[in-house]
Design a protein around this motif. Structure first.
Motif, mmCIF file in Angstrom:
data_model
loop_
_atom_site.group_PDB
_atom_site.id
_atom_site.type_symbol
_atom_site.label_atom_id
_atom_site.label_comp_id
_atom_site.label_asym_id
_atom_site.label_seq_id
_atom_site.Cartn_x
_atom_site.Cartn_y
_atom_site.Cartn_z
ATOM 1 N N ALA A 1 -8.370 -11.203 -11.392
ATOM 2 C CA ALA A 1 -9.789 -10.742 -10.612
ATOM 3 C C ALA A 1 -11.127 -11.321 -10.761
ATOM 4 C CB ALA A 1 -9.876 -9.235 -10.981
ATOM 5 N N PRO A 2 -11.145 -12.712 -10.369
ATOM 6 C CA PRO A 2 -12.344 -13.526 -10.789
ATOM 7 C C PRO A 2 -13.570 -12.752 -10.026
ATOM 8 C CG PRO A 2 -10.935 -14.639 -9.099
ATOM 9 C CD PRO A 2 -10.031 -13.532 -9.701
ATOM 10 N N GLY A 3 -13.445 -11.992 -8.854
ATOM 11 C CA GLY A 3 -14.719 -11.457 -8.239
ATOM 12 C C GLY A 3 -15.154 -10.257 -9.014
ATOM 13 N N THR A 4 -14.366 -9.564 -9.917
ATOM 14 C CA THR A 4 -14.891 -8.697 -10.815
ATOM 15 C C THR A 4 -15.389 -9.436 -11.970
ATOM 16 O OG1 THR A 4 -13.112 -7.148 -10.176
ATOM 17 C CG2 THR A 4 -13.929 -6.895 -12.356
ATOM 18 N N TRP A 5 -14.949 -10.587 -12.549
ATOM 19 C CA TRP A 5 -15.541 -11.337 -13.407
ATOM 20 C C TRP A 5 -16.856 -12.080 -13.126
ATOM 21 C CZ3 TRP A 5 -14.301 -10.597 -18.273
ATOM 22 C CH2 TRP A 5 -12.774 -10.221 -18.569
ATOM 23 N N GLY A 6 -16.929 -12.129 -11.926
ATOM 24 C CA GLY A 6 -18.379 -12.642 -11.295
ATOM 25 C C GLY A 6 -19.459 -11.596 -11.250
ATOM 26 N N SER A 7 -18.913 -10.285 -10.973
ATOM 27 C CA SER A 7 -19.697 -9.189 -10.866
ATOM 28 C C SER A 7 -20.168 -8.792 -12.156
ATOM 29 C CB SER A 7 -18.806 -8.105 -10.226
ATOM 30 O OG SER A 7 -18.726 -8.210 -8.911
ATOM 31 N N LEU A 8 -19.091 -8.790 -13.132
ATOM 32 C CA LEU A 8 -19.567 -8.523 -14.801
ATOM 33 C C LEU A 8 -20.645 -9.477 -15.224
ATOM 34 C CD1 LEU A 8 -16.041 -7.493 -16.098
ATOM 35 C CD2 LEU A 8 -18.188 -6.100 -16.116
ATOM 36 N N ALA A 9 -20.420 -10.891 -14.853
ATOM 37 C CA ALA A 9 -21.191 -11.885 -15.343
ATOM 38 C C ALA A 9 -22.596 -11.613 -14.692
ATOM 39 C CB ALA A 9 -20.677 -13.075 -14.967
ATOM 40 N N SER A 10 -22.816 -11.129 -13.593
ATOM 41 C CA SER A 10 -24.170 -10.859 -12.943
ATOM 42 C C SER A 10 -24.911 -9.821 -13.851
ATOM 43 C CB SER A 10 -23.944 -10.892 -11.536
ATOM 44 O OG SER A 10 -23.518 -9.359 -11.196
ATOM 45 N N LEU A 11 -24.275 -8.949 -14.331
ATOM 46 C CA LEU A 11 -24.963 -7.898 -14.990
ATOM 47 C C LEU A 11 -26.065 -8.188 -15.879
ATOM 48 C CD1 LEU A 11 -22.131 -5.133 -15.044
ATOM 49 C CD2 LEU A 11 -24.208 -5.293 -13.260
ATOM 50 N N PRO A 12 -25.590 -8.782 -16.848
ATOM 51 C CA PRO A 12 -26.481 -9.272 -17.929
ATOM 52 C C PRO A 12 -27.564 -10.502 -17.348
ATOM 53 C CG PRO A 12 -24.409 -10.282 -18.505
ATOM 54 C CD PRO A 12 -24.172 -9.323 -17.156
ATOM 55 N N LEU A 13 -27.302 -11.174 -16.552
ATOM 56 C CA LEU A 13 -28.300 -12.053 -15.707
ATOM 57 C C LEU A 13 -29.236 -11.203 -15.053
ATOM 58 C CD1 LEU A 13 -25.612 -14.665 -14.494
ATOM 59 C CD2 LEU A 13 -27.219 -14.981 -16.480
ATOM 60 N N ALA A 14 -28.857 -10.143 -14.395
ATOM 61 C CA ALA A 14 -29.850 -9.294 -13.667
ATOM 62 C C ALA A 14 -30.917 -8.525 -14.487
ATOM 63 C CB ALA A 14 -29.181 -8.168 -12.826
ATOM 64 N N GLY A 15 -30.229 -8.297 -15.889
ATOM 65 C CA GLY A 15 -31.064 -7.465 -16.833
ATOM 66 C C GLY A 15 -31.837 -8.465 -17.265
ATOM 67 N N LEU A 16 -31.689 -9.713 -17.441
ATOM 68 C CA LEU A 16 -32.569 -10.758 -18.101
ATOM 69 C C LEU A 16 -33.583 -11.059 -16.934
ATOM 70 C CD1 LEU A 16 -33.251 -13.043 -20.254
ATOM 71 C CD2 LEU A 16 -31.706 -14.535 -19.023
ATOM 72 N N VAL A 17 -33.309 -11.179 -15.770
ATOM 73 C CA VAL A 17 -34.314 -11.530 -14.655
ATOM 74 C C VAL A 17 -35.361 -10.235 -14.753
ATOM 75 C CG1 VAL A 17 -34.680 -11.733 -12.341
ATOM 76 C CG2 VAL A 17 -32.968 -13.095 -13.471
ATOM 77 N N TYR A 18 -34.705 -9.152 -14.614
ATOM 78 C CA TYR A 18 -35.710 -7.891 -14.670
ATOM 79 C C TYR A 18 -36.501 -7.767 -15.971
ATOM 80 C CZ TYR A 18 -37.136 -3.093 -14.698
ATOM 81 O OH TYR A 18 -38.008 -1.749 -14.885
ATOM 82 N N ALA A 19 -36.001 -8.283 -17.000
ATOM 83 C CA ALA A 19 -36.806 -8.138 -18.317
ATOM 84 C C ALA A 19 -38.031 -9.099 -18.293
ATOM 85 C CB ALA A 19 -36.003 -8.685 -19.690
ATOM 86 N N VAL A 20 -37.804 -10.546 -17.614
ATOM 87 C CA VAL A 20 -38.549 -11.263 -17.600
ATOM 88 C C VAL A 20 -39.626 -11.066 -16.305
ATOM 89 C CG1 VAL A 20 -39.121 -13.937 -16.839
ATOM 90 C CG2 VAL A 20 -37.251 -13.142 -18.727
ATOM 91 N N ALA A 21 -39.111 -10.615 -15.073
ATOM 92 C CA ALA A 21 -39.994 -10.750 -13.924
ATOM 93 C C ALA A 21 -40.018 -9.338 -13.105
ATOM 94 C CB ALA A 21 -39.366 -11.817 -12.937
ATOM 95 N N GLY A 22 -39.236 -8.299 -13.669
ATOM 96 C CA GLY A 22 -39.494 -6.907 -13.153
ATOM 97 C C GLY A 22 -38.629 -6.792 -12.042
ATOM 98 N N PRO A 23 -38.576 -5.557 -11.359
ATOM 99 C CA PRO A 23 -37.860 -5.468 -10.035
ATOM 100 C C PRO A 23 -38.068 -6.347 -8.847
ATOM 101 C CG PRO A 23 -39.337 -3.870 -10.089
ATOM 102 C CD PRO A 23 -39.591 -4.610 -11.404
ATOM 103 N N TRP A 24 -39.281 -6.823 -8.820
ATOM 104 C CA TRP A 24 -39.523 -7.933 -7.709
ATOM 105 C C TRP A 24 -39.131 -9.032 -8.099
ATOM 106 C CZ3 TRP A 24 -40.904 -6.181 -3.224
ATOM 107 C CH2 TRP A 24 -41.232 -4.777 -3.197
ATOM 108 N N GLY A 25 -38.824 -9.563 -9.271
ATOM 109 C CA GLY A 25 -38.353 -11.006 -9.703
ATOM 110 C C GLY A 25 -36.939 -10.682 -9.482
ATOM 111 N N VAL A 26 -36.003 -9.680 -9.598
ATOM 112 C CA VAL A 26 -34.913 -9.513 -9.251
ATOM 113 C C VAL A 26 -34.474 -9.666 -7.663
ATOM 114 C CG1 VAL A 26 -32.727 -8.070 -9.199
ATOM 115 C CG2 VAL A 26 -34.148 -8.111 -11.267
#
Length: 159
Positions: free
Chosen positions: A14-39
């Motif tokens: 299920a590579p699509g599921t792995w890709g979705s999982l990998a995107s979660l911490p990346l989204a959290g990192l972008v949010y922490a740095v730049a807020g919701p508009w950054g995401v």
């Protein structure tokens, strides 16, 4: 590296599921740095880069949507998370405190991406890089709507 989100698209099963999982911490990192508009800006940038990377990776291939390409999952998953990020920012809440919303965004996005109802399936059948990206954008929008409805029910009716 772009199309496979750092190689996560090569994980099995299920590579699509792995890709979705990998995107979660990346989204959290972008949010922490730049807020919701950054995401949100990240969604737009990832869509553009994903469109280019998908076209390049599939050039000359019969398969227009090989399973290792998961940048589309990142874009769709980030769209599904947007109501959580904007909600947390507007309420002054810690984004990780809204973990049920993260779970709902993940599950709903995967559901719509796999099931491919209506316009999701139409976009997927395009057979080109735009279709690869757009089916996940639409699935992400459907998931974001679902997350918003669930949050409304939880905060408006349950509590």
């Amino acid at each position: 590296m772009i199309a496979t989100v750092g190689g996560s698209g090569y994980l099995r099963p299920a590579p699509g599921t792995w890709g979705s999982l990998a995107s979660l911490p990346l989204a959290g990192l972008v949010y922490a740095v730049a807020g919701p508009w950054g995401v949100l800006i990240g969604v737009v940038l990832a869509f553009g880069l994903g469109l280019w990377a998908t076209a390049e990776m599939t050039r000359g291939m019969a398969d227009h949507d090989p399973s290792e390409i998961v940048i589309d999952e990142l874009v769709g998953q980030w769209i599904a998370l947007l109501p959580i990020f904007f909600g947390a920012a507007s309420a002054g809440a810690a984004v990780l405190a809204l973990w049920p919303g993260w779970v709902a965004a993940f599950v709903l996005f995967r559901l719509f991406d796999i099931w491919k109802p209506g316009p999701v399936g139409w976009a997927d059948r395009r057979g080109d890089a735009l279709g690869v990206m757009m089916d996940d954008v639409i699935a992400g929008v459907f998931a974001a709507i679902g997350v918003t409805i669930l949050a409304g029910i939880w905060h408006g009716v349950v509590l």
